[in-house]
Design a protein around this motif. Sequence first.
Motif, PDB file in Angstrom:
ATOM      1  N   ASP A 366      47.878 -94.641  -6.962  1.00  0.00           N
ATOM      2  CA  ASP A 366      47.558 -95.886  -6.376  1.00  0.00           C
ATOM      3  C   ASP A 366      47.318 -97.017  -7.574  1.00  0.00           C
ATOM      4  O   ASP A 366      47.749 -97.962  -7.818  1.00  0.00           O
ATOM      5  CB  ASP A 366      46.562 -96.256  -5.521  1.00  0.00           C
ATOM      6  CG  ASP A 366      47.115 -95.524  -4.116  1.00  0.00           C
ATOM      7  OD1 ASP A 366      48.135 -95.132  -3.828  1.00  0.00           O
ATOM      8  OD2 ASP A 366      46.239 -95.370  -3.261  1.00  0.00           O
ATOM      9  N   ARG A 367      46.552 -96.430  -8.288  1.00  0.00           N
ATOM     10  CA  ARG A 367      46.235 -97.067  -9.600  1.00  0.00           C
ATOM     11  C   ARG A 367      47.227 -97.572 -10.529  1.00  0.00           C
ATOM     12  O   ARG A 367      47.505 -98.541 -10.985  1.00  0.00           O
ATOM     13  CB  ARG A 367      44.840 -96.740 -10.388  1.00  0.00           C
ATOM     14  CG  ARG A 367      44.438 -97.536 -11.383  1.00  0.00           C
ATOM     15  CD  ARG A 367      44.039 -99.007 -11.301  1.00  0.00           C
ATOM     16  NE  ARG A 367      43.404 -99.584 -12.482  1.00  0.00           N
ATOM     17  CZ  ARG A 367      43.747-100.788 -12.684  1.00  0.00           C
ATOM     18  NH1 ARG A 367      44.229-101.661 -11.737  1.00  0.00           N
ATOM     19  NH2 ARG A 367      43.199-101.485 -13.813  1.00  0.00           N
ATOM     20  N   LEU A 368      47.955 -96.345 -10.920  1.00  0.00           N
ATOM     21  CA  LEU A 368      49.151 -96.449 -11.693  1.00  0.00           C
ATOM     22  C   LEU A 368      50.024 -97.800 -11.005  1.00  0.00           C
ATOM     23  O   LEU A 368      50.868 -98.424 -11.825  1.00  0.00           O
ATOM     24  CB  LEU A 368      49.858 -95.229 -11.794  1.00  0.00           C
ATOM     25  CG  LEU A 368      49.117 -94.189 -12.433  1.00  0.00           C
ATOM     26  CD1 LEU A 368      49.962 -92.890 -12.609  1.00  0.00           C
ATOM     27  CD2 LEU A 368      49.087 -94.569 -14.148  1.00  0.00           C
ATOM     28  N   GLU A 369      50.502 -97.503  -9.835  1.00  0.00           N
ATOM     29  CA  GLU A 369      51.388 -98.624  -8.855  1.00  0.00           C
ATOM     30  C   GLU A 369      50.744-100.093  -9.181  1.00  0.00           C
ATOM     31  O   GLU A 369      51.485-100.889  -9.530  1.00  0.00           O
ATOM     32  CB  GLU A 369      51.439 -97.933  -7.581  1.00  0.00           C
ATOM     33  CG  GLU A 369      52.512 -96.963  -7.437  1.00  0.00           C
ATOM     34  CD  GLU A 369      52.889 -96.849  -5.957  1.00  0.00           C
ATOM     35  OE1 GLU A 369      53.989 -96.946  -5.828  1.00  0.00           O
ATOM     36  OE2 GLU A 369      52.043 -96.622  -5.161  1.00  0.00           O
ATOM     37  N   GLU A 370      49.559-100.215  -9.241  1.00  0.00           N
ATOM     38  CA  GLU A 370      48.907-101.178  -9.154  1.00  0.00           C
ATOM     39  C   GLU A 370      49.043-101.949 -10.559  1.00  0.00           C
ATOM     40  O   GLU A 370      49.257-102.936 -10.779  1.00  0.00           O
ATOM     41  CB  GLU A 370      47.331-101.285  -9.081  1.00  0.00           C
ATOM     42  CG  GLU A 370      46.538-102.689  -8.938  1.00  0.00           C
ATOM     43  CD  GLU A 370      45.168-102.524  -8.528  1.00  0.00           C
ATOM     44  OE1 GLU A 370      44.289-103.327  -9.226  1.00  0.00           O
ATOM     45  OE2 GLU A 370      44.684-101.388  -8.083  1.00  0.00           O
ATOM     46  N   ILE A 371      48.895-101.024 -11.744  1.00  0.00           N
ATOM     47  CA  ILE A 371      49.075-101.745 -13.226  1.00  0.00           C
ATOM     48  C   ILE A 371      50.397-101.917 -13.194  1.00  0.00           C
ATOM     49  O   ILE A 371      50.921-102.978 -13.900  1.00  0.00           O
ATOM     50  CB  ILE A 371      48.459-100.392 -13.786  1.00  0.00           C
ATOM     51  CG1 ILE A 371      46.849-100.351 -13.898  1.00  0.00           C
ATOM     52  CG2 ILE A 371      48.895-100.856 -15.306  1.00  0.00           C
ATOM     53  CD1 ILE A 371      46.645 -99.148 -14.794  1.00  0.00           C
ATOM     54  N   TRP A 372      51.323-101.165 -12.716  1.00  0.00           N
ATOM     55  CA  TRP A 372      52.608-101.410 -12.924  1.00  0.00           C
ATOM     56  C   TRP A 372      53.186-102.637 -12.214  1.00  0.00           C
ATOM     57  O   TRP A 372      53.809-103.683 -12.840  1.00  0.00           O
ATOM     58  CB  TRP A 372      53.512-100.129 -12.186  1.00  0.00           C
ATOM     59  CG  TRP A 372      55.142-100.237 -12.419  1.00  0.00           C
ATOM     60  CD1 TRP A 372      55.822-101.269 -13.126  1.00  0.00           C
ATOM     61  CD2 TRP A 372      55.897 -99.909 -11.100  1.00  0.00           C
ATOM     62  NE1 TRP A 372      56.982-101.094 -12.678  1.00  0.00           N
ATOM     63  CE2 TRP A 372      57.121-100.313 -11.693  1.00  0.00           C
ATOM     64  CE3 TRP A 372      55.814 -98.872 -10.094  1.00  0.00           C
ATOM     65  CZ2 TRP A 372      58.329-100.102 -10.827  1.00  0.00           C
ATOM     66  CZ3 TRP A 372      56.936 -98.658  -9.361  1.00  0.00           C
ATOM     67  CH2 TRP A 372      58.177 -99.109  -9.773  1.00  0.00           C
ATOM     68  N   ALA A 373      52.508-102.966 -10.997  1.00  0.00           N
ATOM     69  CA  ALA A 373      53.013-104.318 -10.329  1.00  0.00           C
ATOM     70  C   ALA A 373      52.247-105.355 -11.048  1.00  0.00           C
ATOM     71  O   ALA A 373      53.095-106.600 -11.201  1.00  0.00           O
ATOM     72  CB  ALA A 373      52.228-104.480  -9.091  1.00  0.00           C
ATOM     73  N   ASN A 374      51.242-105.260 -11.901  1.00  0.00           N
ATOM     74  CA  ASN A 374      50.601-106.437 -12.547  1.00  0.00           C
ATOM     75  C   ASN A 374      51.504-106.766 -13.813  1.00  0.00           C
ATOM     76  O   ASN A 374      51.594-107.702 -14.155  1.00  0.00           O
ATOM     77  CB  ASN A 374      49.340-106.081 -13.066  1.00  0.00           C
ATOM     78  CG  ASN A 374      48.181-106.125 -11.870  1.00  0.00           C
ATOM     79  OD1 ASN A 374      48.445-106.800 -10.565  1.00  0.00           O
ATOM     80  ND2 ASN A 374      47.211-105.433 -12.125  1.00  0.00           N
ATOM     81  N   LEU A 375      51.998-105.589 -14.505  1.00  0.00           N
ATOM     82  CA  LEU A 375      52.777-105.761 -15.799  1.00  0.00           C
ATOM     83  C   LEU A 375      54.196-106.303 -15.124  1.00  0.00           C
ATOM     84  O   LEU A 375      54.633-107.206 -16.070  1.00  0.00           O
ATOM     85  CB  LEU A 375      52.878-104.697 -16.435  1.00  0.00           C
ATOM     86  CG  LEU A 375      51.965-103.712 -16.757  1.00  0.00           C
ATOM     87  CD1 LEU A 375      52.311-102.527 -17.411  1.00  0.00           C
ATOM     88  CD2 LEU A 375      51.236-104.477 -18.187  1.00  0.00           C
ATOM     89  N   ALA A 376      54.567-105.873 -14.212  1.00  0.00           N
ATOM     90  CA  ALA A 376      55.939-106.639 -13.621  1.00  0.00           C
ATOM     91  C   ALA A 376      55.786-107.963 -13.460  1.00  0.00           C
ATOM     92  O   ALA A 376      56.685-108.904 -13.613  1.00  0.00           O
ATOM     93  CB  ALA A 376      56.341-106.030 -12.410  1.00  0.00           C
ATOM     94  N   ALA A 377      54.674-108.429 -12.912  1.00  0.00           N
ATOM     95  CA  ALA A 377      54.224-109.838 -12.420  1.00  0.00           C
ATOM     96  C   ALA A 377      54.141-110.673 -13.861  1.00  0.00           C
ATOM     97  O   ALA A 377      54.393-111.809 -13.558  1.00  0.00           O
ATOM     98  CB  ALA A 377      53.053-110.085 -11.751  1.00  0.00           C
TER      99      ALA A 377
END
Length: 443
Positions: A366-377
């Motif tokens: 979940d944390r990996l996905e969260e970081i990915w989403a933040n980077l994409a944003a």
Amino acid sequence: MIPQDIAEVLDKLSGSGYEAWCVGGCVRDMLLGADPQDWDVTTSALPEQVERIFPGRTIPTGVKHGTVTVLSGVRGIEVTTFRRDGAYLDGRHPEQVTFTASLREDLARRDFTVNAMAMGVDGTIVDCWGGREDLSRGILRCVGEADRRFEEDALRIMRALRFAAVLGFTIEQETSDSLRRSRQRLRAIAAERIYAEFTKLICGKHMAPILREYPDVLAVFLPEIAPMVGFDQRNPHHCYDLWEHTIRAMEAVPPEAVLRYTMLLHDVGKVKSFTVDEKGVGHFYGHPQLSREMGDAIARRLKMDNERRELILTLVEWHDRVIPRTEKGVARALRKLGEERFRLLIQVKRADNLAQASQVFQKEIDRLEEIWANLAAQSRCFSLRQLAVNGRDLMELGYRGEEIGRELERLLDLVVDGAKANDRRELLDIARRRKGGAKGSTF
């Protein structure tokens, strides 16, 4: 229930004095309430008579076996004369066929009772072998002698497993026993046909019971899975044997071929890499790389296309790799994989953990996905396509040949690691100073 263009073909044949019926899988699907993907018509008319009834609208696709394709406004409709099949000397196709006037004889040569029904344009069903009852009970049964059906065409073994996996049917005991007895006949079937059926099987909604029950059949063309069945991993993270873990991991991903094959192959190298420490705990050092190598051999054996094979093997190689749960760690993974492969890898890692004794790693994923989403944003740059400079820019600075690619890769590394912003002017300045050999070069 029957589409207009199919009904037109049936009407024209019957209006010319011949019997005409929809037959096979389309009838099965209609009775199941599904939308048939393929429509086949069988008729008492001979191929040349079909051609006369539909002048200028036919293609002689298989006249030797009684098949003429009739062109409608939206598709080609295969129309086949009632027939009896001769000997199947190659275990796949009849050497010759004999045309007959009997629909019953035509239905008798088919593989399974649920595929041996015919439907007229008025909805009349002809069912000589109990297919409708088997359909209602969810049973897959050979027409007549099971041994004979599989001897005629060994691909029917895979079709039986595929139908059961897709439809959720139970394979009738005599049919099940026969396909096991006949399983070695699969060695004579072209790899491309095995691959096509197996892919549909593992993408079936009910594939797990079939994989559990018939690994001995699948091992004829996938011998690597045989040692996995019942293999005790002797590891606190794993409460299932290796084959059961594999099946559960396959269940935990969407029914997409790339993901299902990845989970099938992700631990195939564990048996060969298995070691036990002084405490009796099992370890599998290096198994992702070994799984990739074994998976490559399997994919090539099945004649899998290169693009799909490479994608699957990349996911297999990365499935157990630790990705630091930091912006830099995720950014580097995205840099190497690209966003689409990273998305698939997240699903692979999640499924692998769901098939283990504990799901504690789900929070880390979940944390990996969260970081990915933040980077994409943040619209962060992960690829050369997103980089603010390109090869033409470097050529203007005097770069030539392979050094262009090398310099672009170095610049991308700086951006991905966060050492430099993805700013065109700043990146060009770095590249200019490096080309000029300035003392203040960033590298």
